[in-house]
Design a protein around this motif. Structure first.
Motif, PDB file in Angstrom:
ATOM      1  N   ASP A  15       0.821  -1.215   0.000  1.00 51.16           N
ATOM      2  CA  ASP A  15       0.000   0.000   0.000  1.00 51.16           C
ATOM      3  C   ASP A  15       0.852   1.261   0.000  1.00 51.16           C
ATOM      4  O   ASP A  15       0.479   2.266  -0.607  1.00 51.16           O
ATOM      5  N   GLU A  16       2.001   1.205   0.654  1.00 55.68           N
ATOM      6  CA  GLU A  16       2.894   2.365   0.732  1.00 55.68           C
ATOM      7  C   GLU A  16       3.848   2.443  -0.465  1.00 55.68           C
ATOM      8  O   GLU A  16       4.652   3.371  -0.556  1.00 55.68           O
ATOM      9  N   GLY A  17       3.772   1.477  -1.372  1.00 52.92           N
ATOM     10  CA  GLY A  17       4.635   1.475  -2.546  1.00 52.92           C
ATOM     11  C   GLY A  17       6.043   0.989  -2.274  1.00 52.92           C
ATOM     12  O   GLY A  17       6.926   1.094  -3.122  1.00 52.92           O
ATOM     13  N   GLU A  18       6.267   0.407  -1.105  1.00 49.84           N
ATOM     14  CA  GLU A  18       7.592  -0.097  -0.759  1.00 49.84           C
ATOM     15  C   GLU A  18       7.824  -1.497  -1.332  1.00 49.84           C
ATOM     16  O   GLU A  18       8.941  -1.854  -1.673  1.00 49.84           O
ATOM     17  N   PHE A  19       6.746  -2.281  -1.438  1.00 48.38           N
ATOM     18  CA  PHE A  19       6.828  -3.619  -2.002  1.00 48.38           C
ATOM     19  C   PHE A  19       6.039  -3.660  -3.302  1.00 48.38           C
ATOM     20  O   PHE A  19       5.043  -2.969  -3.465  1.00 48.38           O
ATOM     21  N   ASN A  20       6.503  -4.537  -4.180  1.00 48.07           N
ATOM     22  CA  ASN A  20       5.849  -4.693  -5.468  1.00 48.07           C
ATOM     23  C   ASN A  20       5.687  -6.187  -5.736  1.00 48.07           C
ATOM     24  O   ASN A  20       6.641  -6.857  -6.104  1.00 48.07           O
ATOM     25  N   PHE A  21       4.492  -6.692  -5.516  1.00 48.86           N
ATOM     26  CA  PHE A  21       4.204  -8.088  -5.832  1.00 48.86           C
ATOM     27  C   PHE A  21       2.782  -8.151  -6.378  1.00 48.86           C
ATOM     28  O   PHE A  21       1.950  -7.297  -6.059  1.00 48.86           O
ATOM     29  N   THR A  22       2.536  -9.131  -7.221  1.00 44.79           N
ATOM     30  CA  THR A  22       1.247  -9.180  -7.914  1.00 44.79           C
ATOM     31  C   THR A  22       0.211 -10.052  -7.213  1.00 44.79           C
ATOM     32  O   THR A  22      -0.982  -9.876  -7.439  1.00 44.79           O
ATOM     33  N   SER A  23       0.640 -10.982  -6.403  1.00 42.94           N
ATOM     34  CA  SER A  23      -0.317 -11.847  -5.707  1.00 42.94           C
ATOM     35  C   SER A  23      -0.949 -11.090  -4.543  1.00 42.94           C
ATOM     36  O   SER A  23      -0.517  -9.996  -4.194  1.00 42.94           O
ATOM     37  N   ASP A  24      -1.953 -11.707  -3.934  1.00 44.91           N
ATOM     38  CA  ASP A  24      -2.520 -11.092  -2.734  1.00 44.91           C
ATOM     39  C   ASP A  24      -1.521 -11.275  -1.585  1.00 44.91           C
ATOM     40  O   ASP A  24      -0.630 -12.120  -1.642  1.00 44.91           O
ATOM     41  N   ALA A  25      -1.679 -10.485  -0.530  1.00 44.82           N
ATOM     42  CA  ALA A  25      -0.719 -10.485   0.575  1.00 44.82           C
ATOM     43  C   ALA A  25      -0.661 -11.834   1.293  1.00 44.82           C
ATOM     44  O   ALA A  25       0.412 -12.251   1.743  1.00 44.82           O
ATOM     45  N   LYS A  26      -1.784 -12.528   1.389  1.00 45.85           N
ATOM     46  CA  LYS A  26      -1.784 -13.824   2.066  1.00 45.85           C
ATOM     47  C   LYS A  26      -0.927 -14.831   1.303  1.00 45.85           C
ATOM     48  O   LYS A  26      -0.107 -15.531   1.891  1.00 45.85           O
TER      49      LYS A  26
END
Length: 186
Positions: A134-145
């Motif tokens: 949400d803060e743009g620090e991580f970039n991944f395409t899957s859901d967080a779980k």
């Protein structure tokens, strides 16, 4: 340190080095130079002892979460992964890594404790990863779980495999997890 604490501490080491199903009260009594009856005084069964070990790790997780609460998501994840490095001292692996593969051999009481520790770990990591996304620090395409499950399975697998291939491979896997989270080219 009280006898009960020594028993839990040694059981933790034995679980994380030999495995839960590979030690007995006899191993503990011999190492601590006490009678089996002294262990049974504090823990009527091995299940009770293993539950105490898992609960101790649950308390450590709560302390960790409190210690890192004010840090940014990337720093939280780096510190989280560093706990797995610390867990590996003396030939040990993390409690989740040590117990997960034997999960189906445990009675329901141990399974419940292990699920609660695992769920607490995954939930915290999932929330941290979502915060970072949400803060743009991580970039991944899957859901967080799903991403949290992938991070955990990668680190648990890396600690198991690095028992064979060496500590350097474990550190490389940790670094790859971080690179993957912050990769901006996706």
């Amino acid at each position: 340190m009280h006898t009960k604490d020594k028993i839990v501490q040694l059981a933790d080491v034995l679980i994380r080095t030999k495995g839960c199903n590979a030690f007995s009260f006899g191993d503990i009594s011999k190492a601590l130079q006490i009678k089996n009856a002294s262990i049974h005084y504090h823990f009527s069964t091995k299940t009770a002892l293993v539950r105490a070990v898992i609960q101790q790790h649950g308390a450590l997780l709560l302390k960790f979460k409190g210690r890192v609460a004010e840090k940014g998501p990337l720093e939280k994840v780096k510190l989280f992964l560093s706990t797995y490095t610390m867990a590996r001292s003396g030939g040990k692996i993390s409690i989740l890594g040590a117990l997960a593969s034997d999960y189906l051999t445990f009675d329901e009481a141990i399974q419940l404790e292990l699920r609660m520790l695992t769920d607490g770990t995954l939930l915290w990591l999932m929330e941290t990863l979502q915060e970072g996304k949400d803060e743009g620090e991580f970039n991944f395409t899957s859901d967080a779980k799903t991403k949290a499950q992938m991070v955990i399975t990668n680190i648990l697998g890396a600690e198991q495999l690095s028992r064979v291939t060496g500590q350097g491979d474990f550190k490389k896997a940790q670094a790859a997890i971080i690179r993957d989270l912050i990769n901006r080219s996706i």
